[in-house]
Structure formats: structure tokens, C-alpha cells
Design an enzyme around this catalytic site. Structure first.
Site, short mmCIF file in Angstrom:
data_model
loop_
_atom_site.label_atom_id
_atom_site.label_comp_id
_atom_site.label_asym_id
_atom_site.label_seq_id
_atom_site.Cartn_x
_atom_site.Cartn_y
_atom_site.Cartn_z
N HIS A 59 0.95 -1.42 0.17
CA HIS A 59 0.20 0.18 -0.03
C HIS A 59 0.43 1.40 -0.54
O HIS A 59 1.30 1.14 0.98
CB HIS A 59 -1.17 0.11 1.45
N ARG A 83 -5.36 1.36 12.13
CA ARG A 83 -6.13 1.63 10.73
C ARG A 83 -6.71 3.08 11.17
O ARG A 83 -7.03 4.47 10.52
CB ARG A 83 -7.37 0.36 11.08
N HIS A 270 -1.83 -12.13 4.41
CA HIS A 270 -1.70 -12.65 5.56
C HIS A 270 -2.48 -14.32 5.92
O HIS A 270 -1.39 -14.94 6.46
CB HIS A 270 -2.43 -11.44 6.58
N ASP A 321 3.63 -4.12 3.12
CA ASP A 321 2.54 -4.05 3.58
C ASP A 321 2.22 -2.04 3.89
O ASP A 321 2.40 -1.37 2.35
CB ASP A 321 2.39 -4.87 4.18
#
Length: 453
Positions: A59, A83, A270, A321
Site C-alpha cells: 500500500h 487503522r 496474511h 505491506d
């Protein structure tokens, strides 16, 4: 026009070989790879040659917050609190800024030993959640950043429609991510022609997670037979497993395997929390488990059951990631060390054919990453793209290593600083640890960080 290179040592599909001559055509593909050859007029590489490592999960924009969420709070921190901080970053980024972040990220990846990245791209819309006049504007920013850096790219536009199992409405922090299925399919069609014509870029697609899409949406997308690999986040956190059980009566990976034809096209990112049957059936599916050990450790997700999975022939690869690390060495080292901490044993990941742990890790991650990227990479052999990482042959530890100890010594006793040169598609993008855009890139990134602080 062809170009030839010569390496004293190179990791080939059959293992280490000596006196290896590489012939590369004008498109950057390997024409021939000859061990026990003479150099002739070939350019000599400055150390042992490895296939470039694919990074199967990225990302890009999240690199801008690496290290900024490491401040404790009065409540226990978890993936979910991280998050919320990530949503705060998303509020402010423009396409140009995302392109700057991605370019810098990809240059760092190249220096860390990655030559290919699969970009799990879900930052689609403007800050209000509306589509740009060109709905692919953010995707083009990623593609152009990869082009400028020289890294090869598999672009994975992501369908993200909901905030939780059962089609729950998206929340405010997710507004830049959200697509309905028709708009998502239009995005894929918009991107397809340009990427199909690009020599080092390819198109796949992704579902964000089982929280973010319904079965009907998955089926509607798959019914169009989308090109390239299919990726999905799954079973990353225990809370996701618990929510899945409440909603469907099944664990996430079990639900996916029971409802979707999961095969070699799929990469399950994952897959941290698996029971015995899920380990067995995921391994049997032919899909790749996309492991991101440094991010999974950073977020407190848990440890993948790699020993049991590998014993059953499961395929795996590595990704960076959220980009708290951009280093093949750190990712593979932590993958093995996580298994040692879990089993309280040493040298966990190897088999009867490949006893050196470092070599087993590297070769497994090459194969899984290549499969998950959908590109002709992952091995130094004719017909593959000439993606080559050259270790520093003047380093005392590497210079005195043997075939049996070379990768173990590097991955468990060395660092990315021992990467000297990196080639992608026959073109040098890192030489003597430097990239042509280093100075300009650093200045642009410093300016951007000040703008978004």
C-alpha cells in the site's frame, strides 16, 4: 541487440552455479543462462547474482506514516487503532503526493532487493469520496511512479464496498476507497489497454477483504473473468475471525474456500489465523499465502503457521505491506524467527531437498511472489525477465561464503547494505547502491512531508 553478463556465482532454479553467462535481449528478457561458461567479452558482475525478489503486497501511500503510529495510548493499541490513524493520513493526500510517495517507496524497495511490486491499490477517489474526472487518476499516479523508479509493477485495483461483514455501510474514513461493482469493472477496463502494452507492468485485481465485499459482489466481478492475479486480505486479525464466525458460522479462510474457486490465480494476504483444516486446504488449493512479517509484527496481528503450511506443500511469498521495512533481508529473517519463537526450535523452514534455511526461504518467496505477480519472473533462466540483484563481492563475509552458507550468511548475519547493484528487465536501476533520482527524490519527499505534517 543483446548484452551479456558474467557472474562467478548465481542462484539458478537448480541451486547455486558457478561461472554463469547471461545473455539478455533488447526487451530485457533472458535468452540463455549458461553455467560453467567462459566470460568472453561479457560484463562481469561485482558479486553473486540472485533473481530479483517480488514484493507481493504494497500500500504505497502508507509509507508516509511509517514510524508515526508508535506512540502508546491509554487504551490497548491494535490493528484497529492503527487503522484510525491511517484514515487520518488518507484525508489529505492528492494524486501528485501519492505519486511522490510511491516513487520514493519504490526506489527504497529496489535498494532493499525487490525488483517487482504488486500494488494493492484502494485509494481511488478525491477527499470528498467523489471520483476524479478521470476515475483512474490515482492508478495512473502509481503506474507513473513505478515507471520513474524503474521497478516492475502489477497493479491491483481493489474493490472495497462495505465496512463489515454482511454489506454494512462504509464509514466516513473509507469514503475514498468505495466502489460499486459496475464502476470498479469500468476502472479495470480503463486500465487494461495501457498496462497490457507496458513491458514491465501488468494488471490484476483485488477484493479488499471479506469485511468489504459480499459474496454477490465477488461473484459479479469473477463472472467477468478479470485478467491477472486475484488478491484478498483475509484472517489478518483475531477480531476478523470472530466477526466472521458471528456472521457466517465459518472462519474467513474456510468461508472463502467453500464459496469461491480459490486456485493458483489467488493470493491470500496474511492468512494469519488458520485452523488445521484451513492450513491443509489452503496448501492444497495452489494459492499463495502472501506473508508480510514486519507489518504483521508491527500491527500485532500474530504469526502465520508456516511450518505446518510448508510441510503440506503450501506456496508463500513476502510483501512489505505498510512499509515499516523495505528490506528482503528483514522480511525473510523475521519469517523464520517467528517460527522459531512459536516452536522454540531453530532452523524451522527447510526441507530434505534444500537444507540451508536462507536458500529455502529465498527460493520459496521467489516462486510464490512470481506466481502472485502474474509476470515472467522469479528465476534466472531463459524466457524469464532479467531481474537481477548483485551482492557485493568485496564484502568479506560474502567473499568467503560457500554455496551452502551464502544466503544464510546474508539473510541472518547481513543486511541490505550488501546489495550492490539491481537490474530490472535488463536495465540497471541501482548501481553501487545509488539510484539516478536519489537527490531529487529526497528533496521532493522532504517537501511533501512538510506539507502534510
Amino acid at each position: 541487440m543483446t548484452h551479456c553478463y558474467f557472474a562467478d556465482h548465481a542462484l539458478l532454479p537448480t541451486g547455486w552455479a558457478s561461472q554463469v553467462l547471461f545473455e539478455i535481449d533488447a526487451t530485457g528478457m533472458l535468452i540463455s543462462v549458461q553455467p560453467n561458461a567462459t566470460p568472453g567479452n561479457a560484463e562481469r558482475l561485482a558479486g553473486a547474482a540472485l533473481p530479483g525478489m517480488p514484493n507481493l503486497h504494497s500500500h504505497a501511500f502508507q509509507r508516509a506514516m511509517a514510524g508515526l503510529a508508535e506512540i502508546g495510548s491509554t487504551q490497548p493499541d491494535s490493528f484497529w487503532s492503527w487503522r484510525d490513524r491511517m484514515y487520518g493520513l488518507v484525508e489529505r493526500l492528492t494524486p501528485d503526493q501519492v505519486g511522490t510517495i510511491a516513487q520514493a517507496l519504490y526506489i527504497e524497495m529496489l535498494k532493499g532487493g525487490y525488483t517487482q511490486v504488486s500494488e494493492f491499490h484502494y485509494l481511488h477517489h478525491d477527499v470528498s469520496g467523489k471520483a476524479y474526472s478521470d476515475p483512474a487518476e490515482m492508478a495512473w499516479a502509481i503506474s507513473q511512479a513505478a515507471e520513474r523508479s524503474g521497478i516492475a509493477l502489477t497493479l491491483l485495483p481493489v474493490l472495497y464496498a462495505h465496512s463489515g461483514f454482511g454489506g454494512q455501510p462504509p464509514n466516513h474514513g473509507q469514503r475514498r476507497f468505495i466502489h460499486a461493482v459496475p464502476n470498479f469493472l469500468n476502472l479495470l477496463e480503463t486500465l487494461k489497454p495501457s498496462l497490457a502494452d507496458h513491458p514491465t507492468q501488468a494488471l490484476g485485481m483485488a477484493f479488499h477483504s471479506l469485511r468489504a465485499v459480499t459474496l454477490e459482489e465477488i461473484q459479479a466481478v469473477l463472472a467477468t473473468n478479470p485478467v491477472g492475479p486475484h488478491h484478498i486480505h483475509v484472517a489478518e486479525q483475531q477480531r476478523e475471525v470472530e466477526d466472521s464466525l458471528v456472521y457466517s458460522g465459518k472462519r474467513p479462510v474456510r468461508w472463502l474456500l467453500d464459496n469461491v474457486e480459490v486456485d493458483e490465480r489467488w493470493c491470500l494476504i496474511h492468512a494469519t489465523h488458520l485452523d488445521d483444516a484451513e492450513v491443509r486446504d489452503l496448501a492444497a488449493s495452489g494459492a499463495v499465502a502472501g506473508l508480510c512479517p514486519t507489518t504483521e509484527a508491527n500491527l500485532g496481528d500474530g504469526i502465520f503457521r508456516a511450518v505446518e503450511y510448508a510441510a503440506q506443500g503450501g506456496r508463500l511469498g513476502i510483501g512489505s505491506d505498510s512499509h515499516v521495512s523495505l528490506d528482503v533481508v528483514e522480511e525473510l529473517r523475521l519469517l523464520e524467527y517467528g517460527q522459531r519463537l512459536t516452536t522454540q526450535q531453530r532452523n524451522c523452514l527447510h526441507n530434505s531437498d534444500i537444507r540451508p534455511v536462507g536458500e529455502w526461504l529465498y527460493r520459496q518467496a521467489l516462486a510464490g511472489g512470481a506466481q502472485a505477480s502474474g509476470q515472467p519472473i522469479g528465476a534466472l533462466e531463459a524466457g524469464k525477465r532479467a531481474d537481477i540483484v548483485v551482492l557485493d563481492g568485496s564484502d568479506p563475509y560474502l567473499a568467503t561464503s560457500t554455496d551452502e552458507t551464502r544466503l544464510g550468511g546474508w539473510l541472518f548475519g547481513g543486511s541490505k547494505q550488501q546489495i550492490r547493484d539491481v537490474m530490472v528487465a535488463g536495465r540497471w536501476v541501482i548501481q553501487q547502491r545509488r539510484h539516478a533520482l536519489d537527490e531529487a527524490n529526497n528533496a521532493e519527499l522532504t517537501k511533501l512531508f512538510r506539507e502534510i505534517a
